[in-house]
Design a protein around this motif. Sequence first.
Motif, PDB file in Angstrom:
ATOM      1  N   VAL A  80       0.830  -0.976  -0.117  1.00 17.98           N
ATOM      2  CA  VAL A  80      -0.281  -0.074   0.162  1.00 17.98           C
ATOM      3  C   VAL A  80       1.111   1.493  -0.079  1.00 17.98           C
ATOM      4  CG1 VAL A  80      -1.814   1.552   1.099  1.00 17.98           C
ATOM      5  CG2 VAL A  80      -2.089  -1.323   1.214  1.00 17.98           C
ATOM      6  N   PRO A  81       1.907   0.866   1.186  1.00 14.47           N
ATOM      7  CA  PRO A  81       2.387   3.073   0.929  1.00 14.47           C
ATOM      8  C   PRO A  81       3.524   2.936   0.200  1.00 14.47           C
ATOM      9  CG  PRO A  81       3.081   1.871   2.919  1.00 14.47           C
ATOM     10  CD  PRO A  81       2.217   0.174   1.869  1.00 14.47           C
ATOM     11  N   ARG A  82       3.244   1.340  -1.451  1.00 16.27           N
ATOM     12  CA  ARG A  82       5.087   1.938  -2.450  1.00 16.27           C
ATOM     13  C   ARG A  82       3.296   2.235  -3.654  1.00 16.27           C
ATOM     14  NH1 ARG A  82       6.860  -2.622  -0.977  1.00 16.27           N
ATOM     15  NH2 ARG A  82       5.736  -3.475  -1.565  1.00 16.27           N
ATOM     16  N   LEU A  83       2.133   1.912  -3.414  1.00 14.97           N
ATOM     17  CA  LEU A  83       0.911   2.448  -4.330  1.00 14.97           C
ATOM     18  C   LEU A  83       1.075   3.886  -4.104  1.00 14.97           C
ATOM     19  CD1 LEU A  83      -1.028  -0.723  -4.476  1.00 14.97           C
ATOM     20  CD2 LEU A  83       0.280  -0.218  -6.326  1.00 14.97           C
ATOM     21  N   LEU A  84       1.078   4.277  -2.855  1.00 11.37           N
ATOM     22  CA  LEU A  84       0.658   5.643  -2.745  1.00 11.37           C
ATOM     23  C   LEU A  84       2.370   6.438  -3.291  1.00 11.37           C
ATOM     24  CD1 LEU A  84      -1.155   5.294   1.043  1.00 11.37           C
ATOM     25  CD2 LEU A  84      -2.275   4.971  -1.242  1.00 11.37           C
ATOM     26  N   ASP A  85       2.630   5.981  -2.855  1.00  7.39           N
ATOM     27  CA  ASP A  85       4.536   7.041  -3.015  1.00  7.39           C
ATOM     28  C   ASP A  85       4.329   7.143  -4.339  1.00  7.39           C
ATOM     29  OD1 ASP A  85       5.011   7.289  -0.349  1.00  7.39           O
ATOM     30  OD2 ASP A  85       5.876   5.623  -0.936  1.00  7.39           O
ATOM     31  N   GLY A  86       4.229   6.159  -5.149  1.00  7.49           N
ATOM     32  CA  GLY A  86       4.069   6.080  -6.579  1.00  7.49           C
ATOM     33  C   GLY A  86       3.121   7.053  -7.814  1.00  7.49           C
ATOM     34  N   HIS A  87       2.027   6.631  -6.564  1.00 12.23           N
ATOM     35  CA  HIS A  87       0.847   7.569  -7.396  1.00 12.23           C
ATOM     36  C   HIS A  87       1.373   9.233  -7.121  1.00 12.23           C
ATOM     37  CE1 HIS A  87      -2.830   8.894  -8.598  1.00 12.23           C
ATOM     38  NE2 HIS A  87      -3.388   9.469  -7.425  1.00 12.23           N
ATOM     39  N   LEU A  88       1.374   9.418  -6.183  1.00 12.66           N
ATOM     40  CA  LEU A  88       2.286  10.582  -5.889  1.00 12.66           C
ATOM     41  C   LEU A  88       3.052  11.628  -7.225  1.00 12.66           C
ATOM     42  CD1 LEU A  88       1.960  13.283  -3.969  1.00 12.66           C
ATOM     43  CD2 LEU A  88       3.459  12.361  -2.625  1.00 12.66           C
ATOM     44  N   ARG A  89       4.097  10.027  -7.258  1.00 15.04           N
ATOM     45  CA  ARG A  89       5.163  10.680  -7.993  1.00 15.04           C
ATOM     46  C   ARG A  89       4.892  10.990  -9.279  1.00 15.04           C
ATOM     47  NH1 ARG A  89       8.401   7.109  -4.808  1.00 15.04           N
ATOM     48  NH2 ARG A  89       7.407   5.066  -6.704  1.00 15.04           N
ATOM     49  N   ARG A  90       4.197  10.277  -9.864  1.00 17.13           N
ATOM     50  CA  ARG A  90       3.498  10.011 -11.506  1.00 17.13           C
ATOM     51  C   ARG A  90       2.614  12.347 -11.247  1.00 17.13           C
ATOM     52  NH1 ARG A  90       1.320   5.472 -11.673  1.00 17.13           N
ATOM     53  NH2 ARG A  90      -0.889   6.229 -10.561  1.00 17.13           N
ATOM     54  N   LEU A  91       1.579  11.647 -10.048  1.00 25.29           N
ATOM     55  CA  LEU A  91       0.867  13.476 -10.218  1.00 25.29           C
ATOM     56  C   LEU A  91       2.230  14.218 -10.783  1.00 25.29           C
ATOM     57  CD1 LEU A  91      -1.521  12.866  -7.164  1.00 25.29           C
ATOM     58  CD2 LEU A  91      -2.204  12.970  -9.495  1.00 25.29           C
ATOM     59  N   GLU A  92       3.426  14.140  -9.316  1.00 26.31           N
ATOM     60  CA  GLU A  92       4.356  15.331  -9.842  1.00 26.31           C
ATOM     61  C   GLU A  92       4.388  15.165 -11.092  1.00 26.31           C
ATOM     62  OE1 GLU A  92       6.631  14.231  -6.325  1.00 26.31           O
ATOM     63  OE2 GLU A  92       5.444  15.379  -5.407  1.00 26.31           O
ATOM     64  N   ARG A  93       4.394  14.061 -11.717  1.00 27.54           N
ATOM     65  CA  ARG A  93       5.443  14.461 -13.072  1.00 27.54           C
ATOM     66  C   ARG A  93       4.441  15.249 -13.378  1.00 27.54           C
ATOM     67  NH1 ARG A  93       7.369   9.081 -12.134  1.00 27.54           N
ATOM     68  NH2 ARG A  93       5.397   8.146 -12.470  1.00 27.54           N
ATOM     69  N   GLU A  94       3.005  14.887 -13.916  1.00 24.41           N
ATOM     70  CA  GLU A  94       2.325  15.449 -14.758  1.00 24.41           C
ATOM     71  C   GLU A  94       1.857  16.872 -14.587  1.00 24.41           C
ATOM     72  OE1 GLU A  94      -1.065  12.175 -13.873  1.00 24.41           O
ATOM     73  OE2 GLU A  94      -0.629  11.224 -14.859  1.00 24.41           O
ATOM     74  N   LEU A  95       2.166  17.275 -13.429  1.00 25.63           N
ATOM     75  CA  LEU A  95       2.195  18.521 -12.928  1.00 25.63           C
ATOM     76  C   LEU A  95       3.306  19.312 -13.529  1.00 25.63           C
ATOM     77  CD1 LEU A  95       0.392  21.063 -11.520  1.00 25.63           C
ATOM     78  CD2 LEU A  95       1.532  20.054  -9.435  1.00 25.63           C
ATOM     79  N   ALA A  96       4.281  18.916 -13.832  1.00 24.83           N
ATOM     80  CA  ALA A  96       5.303  19.821 -13.911  1.00 24.83           C
ATOM     81  C   ALA A  96       5.293  19.330 -15.407  1.00 24.83           C
ATOM     82  CB  ALA A  96       7.139  18.615 -13.549  1.00 24.83           C
ATOM     83  N   ASP A  97       4.834  18.239 -16.234  1.00 22.40           N
ATOM     84  CA  ASP A  97       4.629  18.663 -17.813  1.00 22.40           C
ATOM     85  C   ASP A  97       3.285  19.544 -18.475  1.00 22.40           C
ATOM     86  OD1 ASP A  97       6.272  16.125 -17.801  1.00 22.40           O
ATOM     87  OD2 ASP A  97       5.314  14.625 -17.867  1.00 22.40           O
ATOM     88  N   ALA A  98       2.060  19.620 -17.413  1.00 22.49           N
ATOM     89  CA  ALA A  98       1.529  20.832 -17.870  1.00 22.49           C
ATOM     90  C   ALA A  98       1.945  21.729 -17.454  1.00 22.49           C
ATOM     91  CB  ALA A  98      -0.215  20.049 -16.681  1.00 22.49           C
ATOM     92  N   ARG A  99       2.315  21.853 -16.214  1.00 22.17           N
ATOM     93  CA  ARG A  99       3.532  23.738 -16.253  1.00 22.17           C
ATOM     94  C   ARG A  99       3.962  24.064 -17.220  1.00 22.17           C
ATOM     95  NH1 ARG A  99       2.813  25.672 -10.787  1.00 22.17           N
ATOM     96  NH2 ARG A  99       2.461  24.649  -9.369  1.00 22.17           N
ATOM     97  N   GLY A 100       4.746  23.152 -17.880  1.00 15.26           N
ATOM     98  CA  GLY A 100       5.682  23.607 -19.200  1.00 15.26           C
ATOM     99  C   GLY A 100       4.945  23.766 -20.233  1.00 15.26           C
ATOM    100  N   ALA A 101       3.535  22.845 -20.343  1.00 15.26           N
ATOM    101  CA  ALA A 101       2.937  23.018 -21.427  1.00 15.26           C
ATOM    102  C   ALA A 101       2.493  24.213 -21.193  1.00 15.26           C
ATOM    103  CB  ALA A 101       2.214  21.451 -22.084  1.00 15.26           C
TER     104      ALA A 101
END
Length: 357
Positions: A80-101
Amino acid sequence: MRSIGEMGRDSGLGVSALRFYDRAGVLVPARVDPATGYRWYAPEQLDEARLLARLRQAGMPLVDVRLVLAGWSAGDTGVVPRLLDGHLRRLERELADARGALSAVRARLGAEEHSMNTATTTAATTAAARLTLPAADLAAALDAVRFAVSADPELPVLAGVLFDVDGADLHLVATDRFRMAVARTAATGHDGDRAAATVPTPLVDAMRALLADDAPVRLTIGADGVELETQGRRVAGQVVGEEFPDHRRLTRLPEGRRLTVDVPALRRALRAQDGEVCVLVLTDTVEVADDRAAASGPAGGSTGDRVGVNPGYLLDALAGAGEEMVLEYLGPKAPLVLVRPDVEDVFSLLMPVALDA
């Protein structure tokens, strides 16, 4: 045992969401009445439902939600913690990509702001129009679009009705992004350039309050304000200072499959819905699928297209319609077009809701 309504209230999940999660095998009720199909939930399922609501609020994909719930119920302290941490990292990457776009889009818009359609924009926003039309015609046009005005404080440009004068035609347009309503009425007195202004919602409602009969209405639309006068009564005010989206481009759609809507029957079916999403079954007619039909296919075992809609939004679009309406279906991800067959040039668009979301 909790009923589905009680479970929805106590967990923060809507009834339609609970039905979806049952069909998806994520949160299956402890008991389903075999005769009525009504769902009942055990007391221990409340914590699971609340956890599910939080995970979906965080945007976690359903495939990962299943694993988190399974690990949590089994007492697994590793996955469970690994899934939560993985989802948070994915959100942070998507947010960075969205900011750039979005930064790239802002830069491009800023560079082209003074060169894109300068002449058209200037003509549309600085030209003044003075019109005369019957109060009943303007009242009907306002009533046909008022429901679609946005109430989102983050988008003040949509918090009103667009008055768009082009020749002898006055178009009224409103949208909150999820739906759009357009009405056209004829007017006299203006034969100049196109003039357009967005009238804020309070001023729209004040205008509508003066349109009590069929007396002539004198309407002035300018870059800074609008004025309406009828039978010695007058209302005036400033317009929204931002340019409304080009409704002509947004309503330029291909022809779709036209279906006749039994308006009273559809209203009754929509009012019986208790969630934010319902399923329309489109065959030769337009029907609302009941819960069991939505899970297994179209109502009555018939074949047809299925499209999700917000029932409250669709009821708004049906308000004021007669016994029949025409629904034009272009595809599962295209806007639904609702046309009143007895009123020329009045229609609305409704964005569908993804059934797998």
